[in-house]
Each structure stands twice: as structure tokens, then as C-alpha cells.
Design an enzyme around this catalytic site. Sequence first.
Site, PDB file in Angstrom:
ATOM      1  N   SER A  96      97.982  68.517  47.996  1.00  6.47           N
ATOM      2  CA  SER A  96      98.243  69.834  47.445  1.00  6.47           C
ATOM      3  C   SER A  96      97.408  70.060  46.186  1.00  6.47           C
ATOM      4  CB  SER A  96      99.754  69.963  47.198  1.00  6.47           C
ATOM      5  OG  SER A  96     100.116  71.271  46.871  1.00  6.47           O
ATOM      6  N   HIS A 121      96.836  72.207  51.857  1.00  6.70           N
ATOM      7  CA  HIS A 121      97.677  73.203  52.524  1.00  6.70           C
ATOM      8  C   HIS A 121      97.677  74.466  51.676  1.00  6.70           C
ATOM      9  CE1 HIS A 121     101.625  71.664  50.373  1.00  6.70           C
ATOM     10  NE2 HIS A 121     100.713  72.087  49.513  1.00  6.70           N
TER      11      HIS A 121
END
Length: 196
Positions: A96, A121
Site C-alpha cells: 500500500s 492497490h
Amino acid sequence: MIPVVIEQTSRGERSYDIYSRLLKDRIIMLTGPVEDNMANSVIAQLLFLDAQDSTKDIYLYVNTPGGSVSAGLAIVDTMNFIKSDVQTIVMGMAASMGTIIASSGAKGKRFMLPNAEYMIHQPMGGTGGGTQQTDMAIAAEHLLKTRKTLEQILADNSGKTVEQIHADAERDYWMSAEETLAYGFIDEIMANNNLS
């Protein structure tokens, strides 16, 4: 409990907590969730080491599941602001927001240990229960802007197109060290400590 290291000096023994001792060697540990307090500590260390000697590299070891976008971008902006090159070394995982930070190291100086993982993501966000529709629309618009910003950074750092990043980040996209190297987020997989 933080380990203590004892060094022999000409004036006797000196004890350091392990992180202070690593800082003497220009090593910063970025571990755990990215949040404001952790980011402030990392930023302060980056600024201190750059002020101490901006001609020497700084070594940022990364092992994080990600976290706050604003805290992470503050770290990235500081890495880009200072004169010292920041070498990034991923150990464990960079996921992330961690991928944004780790891939923002100096080009040619972004490393990963063989069994570490990378994950990109789309950013997550939300509005708590009982939120007005107008506030939900504002939050959704902000989330879309944030996603575009992060995708552009990842594209710049990897050499991929924004469209490719957008498609791959639609869901959690995990990569091994070899896959991360092929993707362009790192420059080398390190089998041993050969940083110079």
C-alpha cells in the site's frame, strides 16, 4: 523493549539504543503502519542526516503494511526535498503506502531482500455512519484525486503507464522480489549487504 548497544570509545564505554546507533551509520528503520508519529520521526531523521552531510546516502529500511496517505506522502516529499540520495531496502513487505515510499528511493538505489513482498492497490477511504450525502460526494471526489496522485507516482517510479498501474491496483496486487524487479519498482534484489 529496545535493545542497547555498548561501544568502546577513547573515553570509555558509551551505550546507545539500537536505533540511535543505526542512525550514526545513516540508517533509518521505517517499520509498522505508516501514521503521523512514525512519519514525523522518519522525516526528522531524514532532515537531520541531510543537514549533517548531504553528500552521503541515507539508507531507509522499509517493512510496512502501509497506512496513512498524507503521512506517507510527507515522507516521500521529504525524500525528494533533501539533497542526500535515499537508498530504500525492502525487507518483509512494502504494501500500500509502503510501495509509494519504497519505490521513491533514488533511482538505481532501490533494493529488496529476496523473500520480501510488494503490494499495490487502490487507496481506501470512507465516511463514517450518519454522514450527509454532500460530505460523501466530497470524500469520494477526494479519494479519486488521491488515487490519481498515487498512480502517477507509481507510474513515474516504475516506468509503467498510469493506465497499467490503474488496472493492476484495482485489487490487491502482490509481487515477489523477482516480480517487483521486473515491474520496475526496485533496481536490484540483494542477497547480502553490499550497500556502499
